[in-house]
Design a protein around this motif. Structure first.
Motif, short mmCIF file in Angstrom:
data_model
loop_
_atom_site.label_atom_id
_atom_site.label_comp_id
_atom_site.label_asym_id
_atom_site.label_seq_id
_atom_site.Cartn_x
_atom_site.Cartn_y
_atom_site.Cartn_z
N ILE A 52 0.80 -1.23 0.00
CA ILE A 52 0.00 0.00 0.00
C ILE A 52 0.83 1.28 0.00
CG2 ILE A 52 -1.96 -1.13 1.09
CD1 ILE A 52 -1.21 0.29 3.71
N ASP A 53 2.12 1.18 0.17
CA ASP A 53 3.00 2.35 0.24
C ASP A 53 3.13 3.01 -1.14
OD1 ASP A 53 4.98 4.25 0.52
OD2 ASP A 53 6.37 2.91 1.55
N PRO A 54 2.67 4.26 -1.30
CA PRO A 54 2.77 4.94 -2.59
C PRO A 54 4.19 5.03 -3.15
CG PRO A 54 1.35 6.17 -1.11
CD PRO A 54 2.00 5.08 -0.29
N VAL A 55 5.19 4.92 -2.31
CA VAL A 55 6.57 4.92 -2.81
C VAL A 55 6.79 3.73 -3.75
CG1 VAL A 55 8.99 4.61 -2.09
CG2 VAL A 55 7.49 6.17 -0.83
N HIS A 56 6.08 2.64 -3.48
CA HIS A 56 6.21 1.44 -4.31
C HIS A 56 5.21 1.45 -5.48
CE1 HIS A 56 9.02 -0.40 -1.59
NE2 HIS A 56 8.26 -0.01 -0.60
N HIS A 57 4.54 2.54 -5.69
CA HIS A 57 3.55 2.65 -6.77
C HIS A 57 4.05 3.48 -7.94
CE1 HIS A 57 0.14 2.10 -3.54
NE2 HIS A 57 1.02 1.12 -3.52
N THR A 58 5.29 3.94 -7.88
CA THR A 58 5.83 4.84 -8.91
C THR A 58 5.69 4.25 -10.30
OG1 THR A 58 7.42 5.49 -7.24
CG2 THR A 58 7.82 6.28 -9.46
#
Length: 189
Positions: A52-58
């Motif tokens: 769920i971490d947006p850092v991993h959604h790049t």
């Protein structure tokens, strides 16, 4: 995008496996001294946080922009639904239910509104078997949400009938999400 999607994908596999171990342990406590949901709690939380971490959604933001959680992006959104469903099944604290409900409701509505019941995983890439998995994950999430998407899934079968299947009657590997046109047979799916 294997280097960016695989950590998320493997996190979901870990959660599915842990949930299966938990269910087995609930039937037979001799399998382990402690419940998997207890001894693996830190790992369950860590992989859920990764998902769920947006850092991993790049990598998906690059393809879909800031609205990546509500427009196509089927594979990624399905992984979110799967992870959050497992987290609730294993931990049961309700912390991620709002995000899960948002993804289940928006993804099912978008699939239902699509011309033939398909959406893209990535721009110009639609893999119908991923749609099939998304539908299953939505139905699985119903149990933890207290929701009922049966009417949606009853209609969703349209994406896996008639001309939308390959010449062997199987889900094709690749298709046009707007028309269902495909010229590739199933590839082990």
């Amino acid at each position: 995008v294997p280097g960016t999607e695989w950590p998320m994908f493997s996190s979901v596999y870990y959660l599915w496996a842990t949930e299966a171990l938990q269910k087995a342990w609930e039937k037979d406590h001799s399998l382990a001294r402690e419940a998997p949901a207890v001894y693996a709690r830190d790992a369950i939380e860590a992989v859920t946080d990764l998902v769920i971490d947006p850092v991993h959604h790049t990598w998906v933001k690059t393809h879909w922009g800031e609205d990546y959680l509500h427009r196509h992006n089927l594979f990624f959104r399905t992984l979110l639904v799967a992870a959050l469903t497992c987290h609730q099944q294993l931990i049961g604290d309700g912390r991620h239910l709002a995000m899960l409900r948002d993804q289940v409701d928006s993804l099912s509505a978008e699939l239902d509104a699509s011309p033939v019941g398909l959406l893209e995983d990535y721009p110009n890439e639609c893999y119908p078997i991923d749609v099939f998995a998304a539908i299953a994950c939505i139905r699985r999430a119903d149990a933890v949400l207290g929701a009922d998407h049966k009417a949606f899934t009853d209609r969703a079968i349209r994406a896996f009938q008639g001309r939308l299947l390959d010449e062997r009657g199987l889900v094709p590997f690749f298709a046009d999400w707007k028309t269902g046109f495909h010229d590739a047979t199933s590839r082990g799916t």
